[in-house]
Design a protein around this motif. Structure first.
Motif, mmCIF file in Angstrom:
data_model
loop_
_atom_site.group_PDB
_atom_site.id
_atom_site.type_symbol
_atom_site.label_atom_id
_atom_site.label_comp_id
_atom_site.label_asym_id
_atom_site.label_seq_id
_atom_site.Cartn_x
_atom_site.Cartn_y
_atom_site.Cartn_z
ATOM 1 N N ALA A 1 0.825 -1.206 0.000
ATOM 2 C CA ALA A 1 0.000 0.000 0.000
ATOM 3 C C ALA A 1 0.860 1.258 0.000
ATOM 4 N N ALA A 2 1.903 1.265 0.848
ATOM 5 C CA ALA A 2 2.752 2.452 0.969
ATOM 6 C C ALA A 2 3.467 2.772 -0.340
ATOM 7 N N GLY A 3 3.727 1.749 -1.151
ATOM 8 C CA GLY A 3 4.426 1.974 -2.404
ATOM 9 C C GLY A 3 3.520 2.313 -3.569
ATOM 10 N N THR A 4 2.240 2.486 -3.313
ATOM 11 C CA THR A 4 1.279 2.781 -4.373
ATOM 12 C C THR A 4 1.176 4.281 -4.580
ATOM 13 N N ALA A 5 1.494 4.733 -5.770
ATOM 14 C CA ALA A 5 1.482 6.167 -6.077
ATOM 15 C C ALA A 5 0.086 6.742 -5.882
ATOM 16 N N GLY A 6 0.033 7.880 -5.225
ATOM 17 C CA GLY A 6 -1.231 8.593 -5.078
ATOM 18 C C GLY A 6 -2.068 8.192 -3.889
ATOM 19 N N TRP A 7 -1.614 7.177 -3.146
ATOM 20 C CA TRP A 7 -2.407 6.779 -1.974
ATOM 21 C C TRP A 7 -2.062 7.670 -0.797
ATOM 22 N N HIS A 8 -3.078 8.195 -0.154
ATOM 23 C CA HIS A 8 -2.873 9.102 0.970
ATOM 24 C C HIS A 8 -3.448 8.544 2.263
ATOM 25 N N GLY A 9 -3.668 7.238 2.296
ATOM 26 C CA GLY A 9 -4.195 6.619 3.496
ATOM 27 C C GLY A 9 -3.107 6.318 4.507
ATOM 28 N N GLU A 10 -3.492 5.621 5.562
ATOM 29 C CA GLU A 10 -2.584 5.288 6.663
ATOM 30 C C GLU A 10 -2.498 3.776 6.805
ATOM 31 N N ALA A 11 -1.299 3.261 6.983
ATOM 32 C CA ALA A 11 -1.092 1.843 7.244
ATOM 33 C C ALA A 11 -0.490 1.681 8.636
ATOM 34 N N VAL A 12 -1.113 0.849 9.444
ATOM 35 C CA VAL A 12 -0.677 0.629 10.819
ATOM 36 C C VAL A 12 -0.438 -0.861 11.013
ATOM 37 N N ALA A 13 0.703 -1.202 11.576
ATOM 38 C CA ALA A 13 1.017 -2.596 11.868
ATOM 39 C C ALA A 13 0.762 -2.875 13.345
ATOM 40 N N VAL A 14 0.044 -3.956 13.638
ATOM 41 C CA VAL A 14 -0.223 -4.361 15.020
ATOM 42 C C VAL A 14 0.093 -5.844 15.153
ATOM 43 N N PRO A 15 0.388 -6.302 16.365
ATOM 44 C CA PRO A 15 0.811 -7.702 16.508
ATOM 45 C C PRO A 15 -0.321 -8.719 16.519
ATOM 46 N N ASP A 16 -1.516 -8.296 16.951
ATOM 47 C CA ASP A 16 -2.579 -9.289 17.148
ATOM 48 C C ASP A 16 -3.949 -8.616 17.105
ATOM 49 N N ALA A 17 -4.991 -9.419 17.359
ATOM 50 C CA ALA A 17 -6.357 -8.911 17.301
ATOM 51 C C ALA A 17 -6.595 -7.811 18.331
ATOM 52 N N ALA A 18 -6.017 -7.960 19.524
ATOM 53 C CA ALA A 18 -6.185 -6.927 20.538
ATOM 54 C C ALA A 18 -5.589 -5.604 20.071
ATOM 55 N N GLY A 19 -4.438 -5.667 19.407
ATOM 56 C CA GLY A 19 -3.830 -4.452 18.881
ATOM 57 C C GLY A 19 -4.686 -3.810 17.806
ATOM 58 N N ALA A 20 -5.349 -4.638 17.009
ATOM 59 C CA ALA A 20 -6.231 -4.104 15.973
ATOM 60 C C ALA A 20 -7.413 -3.369 16.593
ATOM 61 N N VAL A 21 -7.961 -3.924 17.678
ATOM 62 C CA VAL A 21 -9.067 -3.262 18.367
ATOM 63 C C VAL A 21 -8.628 -1.893 18.878
ATOM 64 N N GLU A 22 -7.438 -1.816 19.476
ATOM 65 C CA GLU A 22 -6.958 -0.546 19.998
ATOM 66 C C GLU A 22 -6.708 0.459 18.875
ATOM 67 N N ALA A 23 -6.180 -0.019 17.750
ATOM 68 C CA ALA A 23 -5.948 0.884 16.620
ATOM 69 C C ALA A 23 -7.263 1.450 16.098
#
Length: 477
Positions: free
Chosen positions: A415-437
């Protein structure tokens, strides 16, 4: 189940009657592998497990009314004893399934098998509902599609069953062929040949070889065999040369026997199209979500046509057929306007792409988030496939990517290497981290997709979002 005495079952399964079992005792069903599901007249199948050995629950099953226990070591209960450990028990279960399959087909039932790299469970669910308008149907719950689930499903059938709809999975060459010996299908549906289990099979050609075992097992055309093949998938279409059955094709191309034209998606991501088959046509509005469901619906319509349904009848039945199995494109509309798409049961490159496109169709001008876990069993194709998923998400304008686990990390890179994308990419370790994000990012009226292979347990994320993220993130662990 067709009622059978223990001595007849022993003969079929090649097991020995022992303990307090009476040869004339009758098993009327169900046949179960969980002692908590045992009841009067049932047969409890004892298998070793990762956490518990079923033999230890034989007494509980008999106390609940089970007529006998099928197992591989002696227990203090009426028993059918198999040689060869769990493998011997599974083989005995398969023999019993075959006997019942032969019995119900002799009584007039038709067995329909469904396979493919993706879409098997949803297609099976749709097919069971559509055929249900024509007569009693037995079909597995969820993905009961292996050498244990297959006979357990067949054993639910009896003399009144009109259709047995079976999902067939494969972990290698020969697996589907084996399942077809347990319950020989008259009609076989092949949906697609994709990248699922690429690491196990070693390539798409091997996957096609395995999926095509279904059409090879069908009766010849003059014996009623019918192979229903996806004309839009070259690997599936090529299977026509591997079967003696009559071939019926479906797809979106003009040369398919059963086809869809003028496909559109509504604001909820549900497809509308015109169904054409057997010289007739009718408008269809699907109740399931995603454009990829069009092919699943066409496969169902093709089977329905074999049992006399015209386009109008098939269209009406499809419009009433909804999702049955959990965590497969489940859509929840929350009170604050947030939409949650829970497709967390499993993931491969094709189903991941379909889910992301559905997210884009539902979101339109709303903010969209994708919580994505790893796609398992891709072997050497894994990194490239995950990067491609990220590029697709970016190209579709997903506002936020929450990538769960190290194996899924290349999604963010893509995603980060896609030209023109202005979104956000967040890496989390597990499902609990995804909930917090999500807790710090979600706003009312956003759209959230949750997708990943089963091992990631991401259905917990979707459940927390549906609850309004009111609990602590540690609850998602």
């Amino acid at each position: 189940m067709i009622a059978l005495t223990l001595d007849r079952i022993a003969e079929i399964t090649r097991t020995r009657i022992r303990g307090s079992a009476r040869p004339d005792a009758t098993v009327t069903g169900p046949v179960v592998v969980d002692s908590r599901q045992a009841g009067p007249g049932s047969l409890f199948v004892a298998l070793g497990g990762e956490r518990a050995d079923g033999h230890d629950f034989a007494g509980a099953a008999v106390a609940a009314g089970a007529a006998a226990v099928l197992g591989s070591r002696p227990v203090e209960a009426p028993q059918l004893l198999a040689d060869g450990g769990d493998d011997g028990v599974v083989a005995a279960l398969g023999r019993l399934g075959r006997a019942v399959a032969d019995g119900v087909t002799a009584a007039g039932a038709d067995i329909v098998g469904v396979t493919g790299s993706s879409g098997k469970t949803t297609t099976k669910d749709l097919l069971a509902q559509v055929l249900g308008g024509l007569g009693p149907v037995v079909a597995p719950a969820g993905s009961f599609n292996n050498e244990i689930g297959h006979p357990l499903t067949v054993l639910r059938a009896d003399e009144g069953t009109r259709f047995v709809v079976l999902e067939k999975a494969a972990r290698g060459i020969g697996h589907i062929a084996h399942l077809c010996t347990i319950a020989p299908p008259r009609i076989g549906v092949v949906l697609n040949v994709g990248s699922a289990h690429m690491g196990e099979f070693g390539g798409r050609e091997a996957i096609a070889q395995a999926k095509g075992e279904l059409v090879e097992a069908l009766p010849a055309a003059d014996e009623g065999g019918v192979a229903v093949l996806n004309a839009d998938d070259d690997a599936v279409r090529a299977m026509a040369s591997r079967t003696a059955a009559r071939v019926v094709t479906y797809g979106r191309g003009a040369d398919a026997d059963v086809r869809a034209r003028d496909v559109e998606l509504d604001g909820a991501g549900r497809a509308r199209f015109t169904l054409e088959m057997n010289g007739g046509s009718a408008p269809v509005r699907l109740a399931v979500v995603g454009e990829h469901q069009v092919h699943n619906a066409l496969a169902v319509a093709a089977v329905a046509a074999e049992f006399g349904m015209d386009a109008a009848a098939a269209a009406e039945a499809l419009a009433q057929a909804g999702p049955l199995s959990r965590w497969r494109m489940e859509v929840d509309e929350l009170d604050d306007g947030t939409t949650v798409v829970n497709d967390a049961y499993n993931a491969n490159p094709e189903s991941m792409a379909a889910a992301l496109r559905t997210l884009g169709a539902i979101a339109e001008r709303r903010r969209s988030f994708a919580v994505l876990g790893a796609m398992a069993e891709l072997g050497g194709e894994a990194r490239g496939a995950h990067e491609e998923a990220g590029r697709l998400a970016a190209s579709l304008g997903v506002d936020g990517l929450i990538v769960v686990g190290q194996e899924a990390a290349p999604i963010a890179d893509g995603a980060a290497g896609t030209a023109g994308w202005h979104g956000e990419a967040v890496a989390v370790p597990d499902a609990a981290g995804a909930v917090e994000a999500l807790r710090t990012r979600l706003r009312p009226k956003d759209v959230v997709l949750v997708k990943g292979s089963r091992v990631a347990g991401l259905e917990k994320v979707a459940e927390k979002v549906a609850e309004g993220l009111t609990a602590s993130g540690k609850d998602a662990q």
